[in-house]
Design an enzyme around this catalytic site. Structure first.
Site, mmCIF file in Angstrom:
data_model
loop_
_atom_site.group_PDB
_atom_site.id
_atom_site.type_symbol
_atom_site.label_atom_id
_atom_site.label_comp_id
_atom_site.label_asym_id
_atom_site.label_seq_id
_atom_site.Cartn_x
_atom_site.Cartn_y
_atom_site.Cartn_z
ATOM 1 N N ASP A 209 -25.462 -34.745 46.146
ATOM 2 C CA ASP A 209 -24.092 -34.954 45.644
ATOM 3 C C ASP A 209 -23.075 -34.242 46.522
ATOM 4 O OD1 ASP A 209 -22.268 -36.045 43.800
ATOM 5 O OD2 ASP A 209 -22.271 -34.226 42.587
ATOM 6 N N ASN A 210 -23.271 -34.279 47.826
ATOM 7 C CA ASN A 210 -22.328 -33.631 48.741
ATOM 8 C C ASN A 210 -21.030 -34.424 48.842
ATOM 9 O OD1 ASN A 210 -23.758 -31.366 49.561
ATOM 10 N ND2 ASN A 210 -24.860 -32.452 51.179
#
Length: 306
Positions: A209-210
């Site tokens: 989830d960068n």
């Protein structure tokens, strides 16, 4: 401690997305928060944050005045091992994990201040294009620092493995092709990518989830990661979702974006491309209309041709 109500959007998502399990989480939340506030001697310091997808996030102060944040997630396979990653980071580039309650999965976290998202960081005098490049450099430098070989932590959830994600994606793409024959070729390509990416030489703690809103400003370090969703994967994995998101939202795209992300992560360019294409195929598999699938196919082509 008087319970501060769960923000309405978070409550609605919990009910809409998780049904009975979401309802059970909502109903249990006041007692969970009261118990932890007493156990950890916490005192209210503001209203709950509204940005959590399905998490109750409340600013509090510890008894000694230390500012903190209580986070109670509606747990799923993506967020369950967040405390495991934060324990491994030990404050190096990420918010510190101050306390962890294994029963509820709740965490007491360092409160990053001022906490401004990198996405909102202004660079006076730079064009939006050049400002975006600066944001990429900051984010990728942080992601590169955070990738590390995991050390088992007793009593903490196991971090999912990329190999298992790839297997699940391949099965999902095959099932989605039956619903959406117009993109069956792209979904088959995604299944081939799943096979091709199983041969990573080394795995460490990566993040599925960068993005630029999960990097926030801090006094202790200039920038800290919040809300990791860890996966045991190669370095290039960190570029997949990040590159996909930037390709969608711009303003830097294509070849320039691919090189900026791969160079910033110190990862193999073609494997970063492959993970980003896989994210695009996953997005395509979830598309609900022909128009969405057409747009998703365009994103996939752009990454493929970068």
């Amino acid at each position: 401690m008087s319970f501060a109500p769960l923000p309405a959007p978070v409550r609605q998502r919990a009910l809409d997305w998780y049904g009975d399990r979401g309802r059970a989480w909502v109903d249990a939340l006041p007692a969970t928060v009261d118990r932890l506030a007493e156990t950890w001697d916490l005192h209210p310091a503001g209203a709950p944050f509204t940005g959590g997808t399905t998490a109750y996030v409340l600013p509090l102060d510890r008894a000694d005045g230390t500012p903190a944040v209580l986070k109670v997630d509606l747990q799923d396979v993506e967020n369950r091992s967040e405390p495991t990653a934060l324990a491994a980071y030990d404050g190096d580039g990420a918010v510190r994990l101050l306390e962890y309650d294994a029963g509820s999965g709740a965490m007491l976290l360092e409160r990053a201040r001022p906490g401004t998202a990198l996405l909102a960081r202004q660079f006076p005098g730079l064009s939006e294009h050049d400002a975006a490049r600066e944001r990429f450099a900051i984010a990728c430098d942080l992601f590169r620092r955070l990738w590390r070989v995991p050390v088992p932590v007793v009593g903490y959830p196991e971090i999912p493995r990329a190999a298992d994600l790839l297997k699940g994606w391949a099965e999902y793409f095959d099932e989605a092709a039956g619903r959406s024959p117009d993109v069956a070729e792209q979904l088959a390509f995604g299944a081939d990518l799943c096979d091709a990416l199983t041969d990573a030489d080394e795995v460490g703690i990566a993040n599925r989830d960068n993005h630029l809103s999960n990097v926030v400003s801090s006094v202790r370090e200039p920038w800290l990661l919040i809300d990791p969703k860890p996966v045991l994967a190669e370095r290039a994995f960190d570029g997949g979702y990040f590159l996909f998101q930037q390709q969608v939202h711009g303003p830097v795209r294509g070849t320039e974006l691919l090189h900026a992300v791969a160079d910033g992560l110190g990862a193999d360019l073609e494997r970063v491309r492959a993970w980003a294409m896989l994210q695009a195929v996953a997005h395509l598999a979830d598309a609900g209309s022909a128009a969405e699938r057409e747009a998703g196919s365009g994103i996939l082509r752009a990454i493929q041709q970068a």
